[in-house]
Design a protein around this motif. Structure first.
Motif, PDB file in Angstrom:
ATOM      1  N   GLY A  93       0.828  -1.211   0.000  1.00 29.62           N
ATOM      2  CA  GLY A  93       0.000   0.000   0.000  1.00 29.62           C
ATOM      3  C   GLY A  93       0.856   1.251   0.000  1.00 29.62           C
ATOM      4  O   GLY A  93       1.794   1.367   0.795  1.00 29.62           O
ATOM      5  N   GLY A  94       0.514   2.167  -0.913  1.00 32.70           N
ATOM      6  CA  GLY A  94       1.300   3.396  -1.059  1.00 32.70           C
ATOM      7  C   GLY A  94       0.490   4.648  -0.782  1.00 32.70           C
ATOM      8  O   GLY A  94       0.636   5.675  -1.439  1.00 32.70           O
TER       9      GLY A  94
ATOM     10  N   ALA B   6      -0.133   6.218   4.868  1.00 36.04           N
ATOM     11  CA  ALA B   6       0.346   5.282   5.895  1.00 36.04           C
ATOM     12  C   ALA B   6       1.538   4.480   5.381  1.00 36.04           C
ATOM     13  O   ALA B   6       2.538   4.296   6.084  1.00 36.04           O
TER      14      ALA B   6
ATOM     15  N   SER C 100      -0.801   0.099  -5.961  1.00 37.62           N
ATOM     16  CA  SER C 100      -1.596  -0.194  -7.141  1.00 37.62           C
ATOM     17  C   SER C 100      -2.113   1.106  -7.747  1.00 37.62           C
ATOM     18  O   SER C 100      -2.875   1.825  -7.101  1.00 37.62           O
TER      19      SER C 100
ATOM     20  N   GLY D 117      -5.429   3.137  -6.456  1.00 38.69           N
ATOM     21  CA  GLY D 117      -5.189   4.493  -5.957  1.00 38.69           C
ATOM     22  C   GLY D 117      -5.294   4.585  -4.445  1.00 38.69           C
ATOM     23  O   GLY D 117      -5.404   3.567  -3.748  1.00 38.69           O
TER      24      GLY D 117
ATOM     25  N   ILE E 129      -6.894   6.758  -0.827  1.00 37.44           N
ATOM     26  CA  ILE E 129      -8.170   7.354  -0.401  1.00 37.44           C
ATOM     27  C   ILE E 129      -8.155   8.865  -0.660  1.00 37.44           C
ATOM     28  O   ILE E 129      -9.190   9.459  -0.986  1.00 37.44           O
TER      29      ILE E 129
ATOM     30  N   VAL F 160      -7.904  11.564   1.196  1.00 39.96           N
ATOM     31  CA  VAL F 160      -8.393  12.559   2.149  1.00 39.96           C
ATOM     32  C   VAL F 160      -7.496  12.441   3.382  1.00 39.96           C
ATOM     33  O   VAL F 160      -6.604  11.596   3.422  1.00 39.96           O
ATOM     34  N   GLY F 161      -7.761  13.292   4.375  1.00 41.90           N
ATOM     35  CA  GLY F 161      -6.907  13.253   5.558  1.00 41.90           C
ATOM     36  C   GLY F 161      -5.913  14.370   5.437  1.00 41.90           C
ATOM     37  O   GLY F 161      -4.762  14.172   5.041  1.00 41.90           O
TER      38      GLY F 161
ATOM     39  N   GLY G 240      -5.598  17.042   7.848  1.00 42.70           N
ATOM     40  CA  GLY G 240      -5.299  17.763   9.085  1.00 42.70           C
ATOM     41  C   GLY G 240      -4.498  16.848   9.985  1.00 42.70           C
ATOM     42  O   GLY G 240      -4.645  15.628   9.924  1.00 42.70           O
TER      43      GLY G 240
ATOM     44  N   LEU H  47      -2.089  -6.631  -5.837  1.00 45.34           N
ATOM     45  CA  LEU H  47      -2.010  -7.916  -5.126  1.00 45.34           C
ATOM     46  C   LEU H  47      -3.289  -8.723  -5.391  1.00 45.34           C
ATOM     47  O   LEU H  47      -4.399  -8.188  -5.279  1.00 45.34           O
TER      48      LEU H  47
ATOM     49  N   LEU I 112      -5.375   2.846   7.707  1.00 47.60           N
ATOM     50  CA  LEU I 112      -6.783   2.435   7.660  1.00 47.60           C
ATOM     51  C   LEU I 112      -6.925   0.926   7.768  1.00 47.60           C
ATOM     52  O   LEU I 112      -7.971   0.427   8.175  1.00 47.60           O
TER      53      LEU I 112
ATOM     54  N   PHE J 239      -9.910   2.802  12.019  1.00 52.26           N
ATOM     55  CA  PHE J 239     -10.129   4.220  11.748  1.00 52.26           C
ATOM     56  C   PHE J 239     -11.199   4.729  12.696  1.00 52.26           C
ATOM     57  O   PHE J 239     -12.227   4.096  12.891  1.00 52.26           O
TER      58      PHE J 239
ATOM     59  N   PRO K 234     -12.852  11.366  11.640  1.00 52.99           N
ATOM     60  CA  PRO K 234     -11.742  12.336  11.658  1.00 52.99           C
ATOM     61  C   PRO K 234     -11.949  13.606  12.495  1.00 52.99           C
ATOM     62  O   PRO K 234     -11.250  14.587  12.282  1.00 52.99           O
TER      63      PRO K 234
ATOM     64  N   ALA L 107      -5.709  10.123  12.755  1.00 51.47           N
ATOM     65  CA  ALA L 107      -5.317   8.885  12.071  1.00 51.47           C
ATOM     66  C   ALA L 107      -3.807   8.809  11.815  1.00 51.47           C
ATOM     67  O   ALA L 107      -3.182   7.773  12.072  1.00 51.47           O
ATOM     68  N   LEU L 108      -3.221   9.890  11.302  1.00 50.40           N
ATOM     69  CA  LEU L 108      -1.783   9.800  10.994  1.00 50.40           C
ATOM     70  C   LEU L 108      -0.952   9.672  12.266  1.00 50.40           C
ATOM     71  O   LEU L 108       0.085   9.002  12.277  1.00 50.40           O
TER      72      LEU L 108
HETATM   73  C1  LIG Z   1     -13.466  11.270   5.411  1.00 55.43           C
HETATM   74  C2  LIG Z   1     -12.086  11.068   5.977  1.00 55.43           C
HETATM   75  C3  LIG Z   1     -11.400  12.139   6.526  1.00 55.43           C
HETATM   76  C4  LIG Z   1     -10.128  11.953   7.080  1.00 55.43           C
HETATM   77  N1  LIG Z   1      -9.496  13.004   7.680  1.00 55.43           N
HETATM   78  C5  LIG Z   1      -8.310  12.792   8.298  1.00 55.43           C
HETATM   79  C6  LIG Z   1      -7.605  13.854   8.927  1.00 55.43           C
HETATM   80  O1  LIG Z   1      -8.038  15.004   8.940  1.00 55.43           O
HETATM   81  N2  LIG Z   1      -6.418  13.573   9.512  1.00 55.43           N
HETATM   82  C7  LIG Z   1      -5.876  12.325   9.521  1.00 55.43           C
HETATM   83  O2  LIG Z   1      -4.802  12.110  10.103  1.00 55.43           O
HETATM   84  N3  LIG Z   1      -6.495  11.321   8.871  1.00 55.43           N
HETATM   85  C8  LIG Z   1      -7.681  11.522   8.285  1.00 55.43           C
HETATM   86  N4  LIG Z   1      -8.290  10.495   7.630  1.00 55.43           N
HETATM   87  C9  LIG Z   1      -7.597   9.208   7.541  1.00 55.43           C
HETATM   88  C10 LIG Z   1      -6.559   9.298   6.443  1.00 55.43           C
HETATM   89  O3  LIG Z   1      -7.187   9.573   5.216  1.00 55.43           O
HETATM   90  C11 LIG Z   1      -5.772   8.003   6.346  1.00 55.43           C
HETATM   91  O4  LIG Z   1      -5.345   7.607   7.618  1.00 55.43           O
HETATM   92  C12 LIG Z   1      -4.545   8.207   5.486  1.00 55.43           C
HETATM   93  O5  LIG Z   1      -4.895   8.751   4.249  1.00 55.43           O
HETATM   94  C13 LIG Z   1      -3.814   6.906   5.282  1.00 55.43           C
HETATM   95  O6  LIG Z   1      -4.576   6.036   4.498  1.00 55.43           O
HETATM   96  P1  LIG Z   1      -3.939   4.640   4.133  1.00 55.43           P
HETATM   97  O7  LIG Z   1      -2.597   4.871   3.567  1.00 55.43           O
HETATM   98  O8  LIG Z   1      -4.086   3.749   5.294  1.00 55.43           O
HETATM   99  O9  LIG Z   1      -4.940   4.090   3.004  1.00 55.43           O
HETATM  100  P2  LIG Z   1      -5.085   4.477   1.454  1.00 55.43           P
HETATM  101  O10 LIG Z   1      -4.801   5.900   1.179  1.00 55.43           O
HETATM  102  O11 LIG Z   1      -6.433   3.949   1.049  1.00 55.43           O
HETATM  103  O12 LIG Z   1      -3.955   3.616   0.753  1.00 55.43           O
HETATM  104  C14 LIG Z   1      -4.129   2.239   0.517  1.00 55.43           C
HETATM  105  C15 LIG Z   1      -3.052   1.793  -0.459  1.00 55.43           C
HETATM  106  O13 LIG Z   1      -3.171   0.397  -0.660  1.00 55.43           O
HETATM  107  C16 LIG Z   1      -3.128   0.135  -2.049  1.00 55.43           C
HETATM  108  N5  LIG Z   1      -3.847  -1.096  -2.350  1.00 55.43           N
HETATM  109  C17 LIG Z   1      -5.114  -1.430  -2.024  1.00 55.43           C
HETATM  110  N6  LIG Z   1      -5.424  -2.643  -2.530  1.00 55.43           N
HETATM  111  C18 LIG Z   1      -4.311  -3.076  -3.181  1.00 55.43           C
HETATM  112  C19 LIG Z   1      -3.997  -4.244  -3.925  1.00 55.43           C
HETATM  113  N7  LIG Z   1      -4.889  -5.224  -4.137  1.00 55.43           N
HETATM  114  N8  LIG Z   1      -2.762  -4.340  -4.451  1.00 55.43           N
HETATM  115  C20 LIG Z   1      -1.837  -3.366  -4.284  1.00 55.43           C
HETATM  116  N9  LIG Z   1      -2.079  -2.236  -3.587  1.00 55.43           N
HETATM  117  C21 LIG Z   1      -3.308  -2.105  -3.059  1.00 55.43           C
HETATM  118  C22 LIG Z   1      -3.787   1.360  -2.669  1.00 55.43           C
HETATM  119  O14 LIG Z   1      -3.502   1.477  -4.032  1.00 55.43           O
HETATM  120  C23 LIG Z   1      -3.153   2.455  -1.834  1.00 55.43           C
HETATM  121  O15 LIG Z   1      -1.882   2.763  -2.324  1.00 55.43           O
HETATM  122  C24 LIG Z   1      -9.534  10.671   7.046  1.00 55.43           C
HETATM  123  C25 LIG Z   1     -10.211   9.602   6.459  1.00 55.43           C
HETATM  124  C26 LIG Z   1     -11.480   9.787   5.939  1.00 55.43           C
HETATM  125  C27 LIG Z   1     -12.199   8.611   5.340  1.00 55.43           C
END
Ligand SMILES: Cc1cc2nc3c(=O)[nH]c(=O)nc-3n(C[C@H](O)[C@H](O)[C@H](O)COP(=O)(O)OP(=O)(O)OC[C@H]3O[C@@H](n4cnc5c(N)ncnc54)[C@H](O)[C@@H]3O)c2cc1C
Length: 496
Positions: free
Chosen positions: A15-16, A19, A41, A45, A47, A49-50, A52, A187, A335, A339, A342, A347-348
């Motif tokens: 996951g890129g 996080a 991937s 892509g 999510i 958002v996030g 702050g 994956l 995530l 989660f 927010p 979260a971060l």
């Molecule tokens: C509405 C909302 C508001 C938010 N506001 C805040 C905020 O203000 N402050 C804060 O700290 N956090 C906030 N968050 C949380 C924040 O968005 C996340 O913690 C942060 O973006 C990290 O996300 P992530 O990297 O865990 O997941 P994602 O950004 O979803 O990344 C997942 C990664 O996994 C990859 N992946 C998935 N499936 C596969 C597969 N089969 N093969 C290969 N790769 C795959 C994707 O391509 C992607 O690169 C918010 C979240 C939401 C929903």
């Protein structure tokens, strides 16, 4: 294969998103002899958002050795002194309040705040609204940034606002420059070894990536932790009703506020996050009370954008946490581990804390799972501490206008800790002392709890005949804060 010390030779991050790249940077900063590969991937892509943070993000950048001048302008970032909450309470005089991050000079004003909240809880006539007691509240009211002149020898904690896509790109560049290898692919299957640990992952082009240790940063799908390893998910939906969000940008104002604004709407709340080039806005709501279309219409009205053509995104949120964050040779970060909605932008901070604590426990256990239970308990406690603080916002809301707000106020699914905190607020002689004595100080300090509860006006009525002579003078407190404030530049000046 692990090396002779047991330390993994190869780590695969799946996951890129933010996080994944945060984890990559933290791991290579501490274990520079380990091969770290990150799979992302482009089909799926991030999510996106996030935007702050809490002060933990500064700690993260300090830990990986990146300065503000290096990253902030690249990510359209601004400073954040805290969060203002508007419309959450209908108690006269408590229509809004500011939750500041901590500042060292709070040591001088917090005793006054606690004395006055205690008196006000006993029905005595005194101004106990939190907005009068904190330097960062003053800075925000006057649009001042959180970094003082060198001659002011007191620190101020602060967070940031940033573009999450740009932050991801910046962190990716940094990690790649420090030796992390990136693979693009999707994956499709997880392969186990004879010990039922993770061995490798298959990609959609039928190639394989193997590793000794895996970091699951695959977002809400949690492909490794909740998927392959079948770790249960504990939903928080009984405590936290919101499960969806609608997001849209608006143009930035000339003066850029150093705060996130959180405004209660009919069935949830809206954030307004200032970046240098735009505001990020979102309405977090429960789709059991309002449809996505209704939420979008209400957000458009709230932002005064009518039917204009803005880039709107609708998102689902899975609120809760995995029962374990470290299982076998896998740790989940971001995530994929859980989660909490927010409201306090935590979260971060939780992701960063998870990686740092994991590395410490893994090292202390000579790169075995010896301390994985301790780690899981600690991270679960972090999640529940943040959850309780956020649940409290809904529980003590003083709105009566919709079923959503009435149901939140009537919600009886509260943790034992939150019940105790509410009890101490209403009945204790010394709220802060009792919080400490009862091990209730975790993710949030008593000062933050008191800001929330006093900020909503959770007080009994003032007793008409009771007199109160405070040992403190609020005029002096205001003057002290004003004079501290003379050491700070405007937020716009600081950014330029
Ligand atoms: C509405 C909302 C508001 C938010 N506001 C805040 C905020 O203000 N402050 C804060 O700290 N956090 C906030 N968050 C949380 C924040 O968005 C996340 O913690 C942060 O973006 C990290 O996300 P992530 O990297 O865990 O997941 P994602 O950004 O979803 O990344 C997942 C990664 O996994 C990859 N992946 C998935 N499936 C596969 C597969 N089969 N093969 C290969 N790769 C795959 C994707 O391509 C992607 O690169 C918010 C979240 C939401 C929903």
């Amino acid at each position: 294969m692990a090396d002779t010390t047991g330390k993994p030779e190869k780590i695969l991050i799946v996951g890129g998103g933010t996080a994944g790249w945060m984890a990559a940077n933290l791991i290579v900063s501490r274990w520079n002899d380990v091969e770290v590969c990150l799979l992302e991937s482009t089909e799926i892509g991030i999510i996106g958002v996030g935007e702050g943070s809490t002060p933990h993000l500064k700690f993260f950048f300090d830990t990986i050795g990146v300065t503000e001048s290096e990253w902030m302008s690249r990510c359209n970032a601004t400073y954040k002194n805290g969060i203002s909450f508007a419309g959450w309470s209908s108690v006269t005089g408590f229509e809004s309040y500011f939750h500041p991050f901590p500042a060292q000079v709070d040591d001088y004003t917090v005793p006054v705040f606690f004395e006055h909240t205690r008196a006000r809880l006993q029905g005595k006539p005194v101004n106990a609204h939190p907005d009068h007691y904190f330097l960062e509240t003053y800075l925000t009211k006057h649009n001042l940034g959180p970094i003082p002149a060198e001659s002011f020898p007191f620190g101020v904690a602060y967070g940031y606002h940033f573009d999450s896509h740009l932050l991801g790109q910046f962190l990716a560049e940094k990690a790649l420059s420090r030796g992390v290898k990136r693979v693009f692919g999707t994956l499709t299957e997880v392969i186990f070894n004879a010990d039922e640990e993770l061995a490798s992952v298959r990609l959609s082009d039928d190639s394989f990536l193997d590793a000794d240790f895996f970091v699951d940063c695959s977002g809400f799908k949690s492909l490794l932790m909740q998927g392959a390893l079948k770790v249960n998910f504990k939903s928080f939906k009984d405590n936290l009703f919101n499960n969806a969000a609608v997001v849209m940008p608006t143009p930035i104002s000339r003066e850029i506020p150093p705060e996130t604004r959180s405004t209660a709407l009919s069935n949830g709340w809206a954030w307004k996050i200032p970046l240098t080039n735009r505001y990020g806005n979102g309405y977090v709501y429960s789709n059991e009370y309002i449809t996505p279309e209704q939420a979008e219409t209400e957000l458009r009205q709230h932002l005064n954008v009518g039917d204009s053509d803005v880039a709107v995104r609708h998102l689902q949120m899975k609120v809760g946490r995995a029962e374990k964050h470290w299982e076998k040779n896998c740790v989940a970060v971001g995530l994929s581990q859980g989660f909490i909605e927010p409201l306090e932008a935590t979260a971060l901070a939780l992701s960063c804390e998870t990686v740092m604590r994991f590395m410490k426990h893994y090292e202390n256990g000579s790169y075995t799972n010896k301390f994985s239970d301790n780690f899981n308990q600690e991270i679960n406690a972090k999640f529940e501490g943040v959850r309780d603080y956020i649940v409290c916002h809904y529980k003590v809301n003083q709105r009566k206008d919709t079923d959503y707000w009435r149901d939140n106020a009537a919600n009886t699914h509260l943790s034992e800790n939150l019940e105790k905190i509410l009890h101490f607020w209403r009945h204790s002689e010394d709220f802060s002392r009792d919080m400490h004595l009862n091990n209730l100080v975790g993710s949030y300090q008593p000062k933050s709890w008191a800001c929330l509860l006093a900020g909503y006006g959770v007080f009994p009525s003032i007793e008409a005949h009771v007199r109160y002579q405070s040992p403190y003078d609020l005029v002096e407190v205001a003057d002290f804060i004003r004079r501290c404030g003379l050491n700070f530049k405007t937020h716009n000046e600081l950014l330029s």
